[in-house]
Design an enzyme around this catalytic site. Structure first.
Site, PDB file in Angstrom:
ATOM      1  N   CYS A   2       0.822  -1.199   0.000  1.00 30.39           N
ATOM      2  CA  CYS A   2       0.000   0.000   0.000  1.00 30.39           C
ATOM      3  C   CYS A   2       0.863   1.259   0.000  1.00 30.39           C
ATOM      4  CB  CYS A   2      -0.870   0.022   1.245  1.00 30.39           C
ATOM      5  SG  CYS A   2      -1.792  -1.489   1.484  1.00 30.39           S
ATOM      6  N   ARG A  27       4.858   0.177  -6.612  1.00 29.55           N
ATOM      7  CA  ARG A  27       4.853  -0.668  -5.415  1.00 29.55           C
ATOM      8  C   ARG A  27       3.851  -1.817  -5.535  1.00 29.55           C
ATOM      9  NH1 ARG A  27       6.280   1.874  -0.375  1.00 29.55           N
ATOM     10  NH2 ARG A  27       4.561   0.712   0.480  1.00 29.55           N
ATOM     11  N   TRP A  74      -3.087  -2.793  -1.480  1.00 26.02           N
ATOM     12  CA  TRP A  74      -2.739  -4.170  -1.839  1.00 26.02           C
ATOM     13  C   TRP A  74      -3.480  -5.036  -0.830  1.00 26.02           C
ATOM     14  CZ3 TRP A  74       0.070  -8.444   0.129  1.00 26.02           C
ATOM     15  CH2 TRP A  74       0.550  -9.341  -0.842  1.00 26.02           C
ATOM     16  N   ASN A 100      -1.788   1.538   6.274  1.00 27.67           N
ATOM     17  CA  ASN A 100      -0.965   0.409   5.816  1.00 27.67           C
ATOM     18  C   ASN A 100      -0.775  -0.513   7.005  1.00 27.67           C
ATOM     19  OD1 ASN A 100      -0.665   1.629   3.388  1.00 27.67           O
ATOM     20  ND2 ASN A 100       1.462   2.277   3.709  1.00 27.67           N
ATOM     21  N   GLY A 101      -0.879  -1.804   6.778  1.00 33.46           N
ATOM     22  CA  GLY A 101      -0.674  -2.749   7.878  1.00 33.46           C
ATOM     23  C   GLY A 101      -1.899  -3.614   8.092  1.00 33.46           C
ATOM     24  N   GLU A 486      18.756 -16.153  -9.100  1.00 31.59           N
ATOM     25  CA  GLU A 486      18.292 -14.797  -9.393  1.00 31.59           C
ATOM     26  C   GLU A 486      17.737 -14.711 -10.820  1.00 31.59           C
ATOM     27  OE1 GLU A 486      17.443 -12.327  -7.863  1.00 31.59           O
ATOM     28  OE2 GLU A 486      17.565 -10.649  -9.256  1.00 31.59           O
ATOM     29  N   LYS A 490      13.890 -13.700 -11.718  1.00 28.39           N
ATOM     30  CA  LYS A 490      13.539 -12.580 -12.604  1.00 28.39           C
ATOM     31  C   LYS A 490      12.567 -13.058 -13.674  1.00 28.39           C
ATOM     32  CE  LYS A 490      14.470 -10.005 -10.733  1.00 28.39           C
ATOM     33  NZ  LYS A 490      15.164  -9.501  -9.580  1.00 28.39           N
ATOM     34  N   GLU A 493       8.986 -14.042 -12.200  1.00 29.12           N
ATOM     35  CA  GLU A 493       8.140 -12.986 -11.652  1.00 29.12           C
ATOM     36  C   GLU A 493       7.572 -12.040 -12.707  1.00 29.12           C
ATOM     37  OE1 GLU A 493       9.952 -10.290  -8.819  1.00 29.12           O
ATOM     38  OE2 GLU A 493      11.865 -10.437  -9.829  1.00 29.12           O
ATOM     39  N   HIS A 509      20.984 -35.495  -9.250  1.00 21.72           N
ATOM     40  CA  HIS A 509      20.263 -36.086  -8.123  1.00 21.72           C
ATOM     41  C   HIS A 509      18.749 -35.916  -8.253  1.00 21.72           C
ATOM     42  CE1 HIS A 509      24.025 -36.887  -6.123  1.00 21.72           C
ATOM     43  NE2 HIS A 509      24.382 -35.628  -6.311  1.00 21.72           N
ATOM     44  N   LYS A 608       6.317  -3.866  -4.644  1.00 19.58           N
ATOM     45  CA  LYS A 608       7.719  -3.464  -4.569  1.00 19.58           C
ATOM     46  C   LYS A 608       8.244  -3.530  -3.149  1.00 19.58           C
ATOM     47  CE  LYS A 608      11.490  -1.947  -6.382  1.00 19.58           C
ATOM     48  NZ  LYS A 608      12.259  -3.006  -7.047  1.00 19.58           N
TER      49      LYS A 608
HETATM   50  C1  F6R Z   1      12.406  -9.561  -6.881  1.00 22.22           C
HETATM   51  C2  F6R Z   1      12.275  -8.648  -5.780  1.00 22.22           C
HETATM   52  C3  F6R Z   1      11.938  -9.198  -4.433  1.00 22.22           C
HETATM   53  C4  F6R Z   1      12.652  -8.383  -3.350  1.00 22.22           C
HETATM   54  C5  F6R Z   1      12.199  -8.828  -1.955  1.00 22.22           C
HETATM   55  C6  F6R Z   1      12.937  -8.087  -0.860  1.00 22.22           C
HETATM   56  O1  F6R Z   1      12.784  -8.915  -8.042  1.00 22.22           O
HETATM   57  O2  F6R Z   1      12.413  -7.474  -5.943  1.00 22.22           O
HETATM   58  O3  F6R Z   1      12.254 -10.547  -4.337  1.00 22.22           O
HETATM   59  O4  F6R Z   1      14.022  -8.553  -3.504  1.00 22.22           O
HETATM   60  O5  F6R Z   1      10.828  -8.607  -1.817  1.00 22.22           O
HETATM   61  O6  F6R Z   1      12.718  -6.714  -0.954  1.00 22.22           O
HETATM   62  P1  F6R Z   1      13.669  -5.649  -0.286  1.00 22.22           P
HETATM   63  O7  F6R Z   1      14.970  -5.696  -0.985  1.00 22.22           O
HETATM   64  O8  F6R Z   1      12.960  -4.357  -0.450  1.00 22.22           O
HETATM   65  O9  F6R Z   1      13.814  -6.047   1.165  1.00 22.22           O
END
Ligand code: F6R
Length: 613
Positions: A2, A27, A74, A100-101, A486, A490, A493, A509, A608
């Site tokens: 949010c 976000r 959200w 938020n929360g 990673e 990417k 997602e 394995h 985000k």
């Molecule tokens: C993936 C991504 C998430 C964040 C994770 C942690 O591309 O961005 O996996 O890395 O939510 O977020 P932060 O770095 O803000 O603690």
């Protein structure tokens, strides 16, 4: 998650709030709303879906006033819908809030309030707060007092912002725990409130950040900050150096693409001011670390979530190789609940782009309660992870808008390398020669990152070929094993393609059973000490009919023969190869998603900044 924006001043609040919410779009959210006080009454507009829906609604049913609040939601409690969107207005129509929360005891409170005759209009937990405030106002106290009393009743972590048509000269904002930040922005005769810096950066760079258990009464002229139990807190105003232009897409199709390309710059900025190439020294002054403290460490534990966790896995190899300190890496949501073996000699290092990730902050708290020394590598200036740490390394990459983290992944890789050298140096375990070599190697980073970025067309061609796949297996070894994780993250997602990652030695394995012509294998095999081993695993995959996409070092003829496609990277010092192996994988994920016509910057279900558990 949010996002919150609030305005009080002489201008029309509506475009300022909608503009601020737009800056927070990255976000992730599912509905949005705005409330302003117009001629003494609260006017409210809310809609489900993207912000553009709310903007259209506001066009059809305009609202204007000199004070207002807005929110992007959200969903946690109650489906995404207009009636569940914030702001939530009370039954008197005099009070409106954004939040938020999660109100953890909302069922109990709702029952209590309903028994007293309150009527709920939404399925949200948030609505309990506005009813509580109204109930307290009913006993004749001020808005400030009513908010204070209400906050004492709710459990959980919260950021909340409230306005009332009965006291239209103030915004009340509060923060309890870690449900995202609350930032106060100072203008000339106008003030701002937001959950995140980018929302208000266009108007001011002077900002204060509320700590947990603090509350602010914000008027046109100023903000008075107190603790929730009423003790005055002197406002500390920081000047934010971020460039508002950095949060604009420019000529790029998506923020993610722009941010991938910004790595040429962000990696220079990562070195600037920290690496003294002349004297071969690293200086990480904000870490607040001295030789005495550094010598006490018996181990390092890196804890983080998602992409940041992958950076931590690379950091383990760097710290163990350079500083020779045992290093563990743990997912923050696991660390916080596993009663970790941590004491006053443990260095707990967290990594977070947003600095507001609930699990990461809880992991820091857990470490702190166990008396560990707590440090962070953080991008968002002034965020909680930066403030509560004993010391920090600031990522210096500027705001990252695309939900998929890119530049905020490669910067901490370099930060961790610097951290390892710095630590070893403070502990006196690094020879002059090793220090010289490790620091010398850093010089190539900007140039090699630039070379990788220039190869985007070749990556796009591979993306074009494999855009319709349903599954893919990513393999890596050693320091590049986390880069396989990673790369796969990417891709999944933003393209919604199922991508799995494995340490290449594990393939035999189990996962090898999956390999056939419909399961491409992407193997990261730069010329490093794991190269021969990677080669034999790649051969095994080839023997099972797998389509091979390789990330390999320029000039590697064997890779050229074996790979159906090769994403070439320049030769680099082995400990820094993760930076360069990452860039083509980011571009591959980006182009596959873009070719598939997906919403690259705001992928479904993602946010985000993950400020809930
Ligand atoms: C993936 C991504 C998430 C964040 C994770 C942690 O591309 O961005 O996996 O890395 O939510 O977020 P932060 O770095 O803000 O603690």
């Amino acid at each position: 998650m949010c996002g919150i924006v609030g305005y009080i001043g002489e201008k029309n609040a509506t475009p300022i709030i909608l503009g601020g919410l737009k800056k927070l779009e990255y976000r992730g959210y599912d509905s949005a709303g705005i409330a302003v006080i117009e001629e003494g009454n609260i006017e409210l507009r809310r809609d489900v879906g993207k912000l553009v829906n709310l903007e259209k609604l506001v066009e059809q049913q305009p609202l204007s006033g000199k004070i207002g609040i807005g929110h992007t939601r959200w969903a946690t409690h109650g489906a995404p819908s207009a009636k569940n969107a914030h702001p939530h207005i009370g039954e008197t129509g005099d009070v409106v809030i954004v939040h938020n929360g999660i109100v953890e005891n909302y069922l109990e409170l709702k029952e209590e309030l309903e028994a007293e005759g309150a009527h709920f209009n939404s399925e949200t937990d948030t609505e309990t707060i506005v009813h509580l405030i109204e109930r307290n106002l009913g006993s004749g106290v001020s808005l400030e007092k009513a908010v204070r009393l209400s906050l004492q009743r709710i459990k959980g972590a919260h950021g909340i912002v409230v306005i009332s048509s009965k006291e239209p000269d103030k915004i009340i904002a509060a923060r309890i725990g870690n449900a995202g930040g609350v930032v106060i922005g100072y203008g000339e005769g106008e003030m701002f409130v937001a959950s995140d810096i980018p929302a208000i950066l266009e108007y001011t760079r002077r900002m204060s950040f509320l700590e947990s258990q603090q509350m602010a009464v914000v008027t046109r002229e100023n903000a008075t900050i107190t603790t929730l139990d009423g003790k005055a807190v002197p406002a500390k105003i920081d000047t934010i150096a971020w460039d508002p232009v950095a949060a604009v897409k420019g000529n790029y199709r998506h923020f993610m693409q722009k941010e991938i390309h910004e790595q040429a710059r962000s990696l220079i900025d990562t070195l600037t001011g920290r690496v003294d190439f002349e004297n071969n020294r690293i200086n990480l002054m904000n870490l607040n670390l001295d030789a005495e403290k550094a010598r006490k460490f018996n181990k390092v534990i890196i804890t983080a979530c998602g992409t940041a966790y992958h950076a931590g896995l690379v950091g383990k190899t760097m710290i163990e190789t350079i500083a020779r300190i045992p290093t563990e890496v743990d997912i923050a949501s696991e660390f916080r609940y596993r009663d970790p073996l941590v004491d006053e000699n443990t260095c707990v290092l967290t990594i977070s782009q947003s600095g507001e990730t609930a699990d990461t902050l809880a992991a820091m708290e857990e470490a702190r309660n166990k008396k560990a020394m707590v440090f962070s590598i953080v991008n968002a200036i002034g965020s909680q992870a930066m403030r509560v740490a004993d010391g920090y390394i600031s990522m210096q990459v500027g705001p990252e808008i695309g939900v998929a983290s890119t530049k905020a992944f490669t910067a901490p890789l370099v930060d961790l390398y610097l951290f390892a050298i710095y630590l070893a140096d403070l502990r006196g375990t690094l020879s002059e020669e090793e220090r010289y070599r490790s620091i010398y190697d850093l010089r190539v980073i900007p140039d090699l990152a630039g070379k990788c970025l220039k190869r985007e067309d070749a990556v796009r061609e591979v993306a074009e070929k494999i855009k319709d796949i349903h599954n893919i297996l990513y393999l890596g070894r050693g320091i590049n094993m986390p880069i396989a994780y990673e790369g796969a993250l990417k891709l999944k997602e933003i393209s919604y393609i199922h991508a799995e990652a494995y340490p290449a030695g594990e393939m035999k394995h189990g996962p090898i059973a999956l390999i056939d012509q419909d399961m491409p294998v992407l193997a990261i095999m730069p010329k490093d000490q794991w190269y021969e081993k990677m080669l034999s695993q790649v051969e095994q995959a080839k023997a099972r009919g797998g389509i091979l996409i390789l990330v390999a070092t320029d000039g590697d003829e064997r890779a050229g023969e074996l790979g159906d496609d090769v994403l070439w990277i320049p030769e680099a010092p082995w400990m820094l190869t993760p930076v360069f192996a990452t860039i083509p994988l980011q571009m591959l994920a980006y182009h596959i998603a873009a070719i598939r016509g997906l919403d690259v910057d705001q992928p479904r279900n993602l946010a985000k900044s993950v400020t809930v558990e």
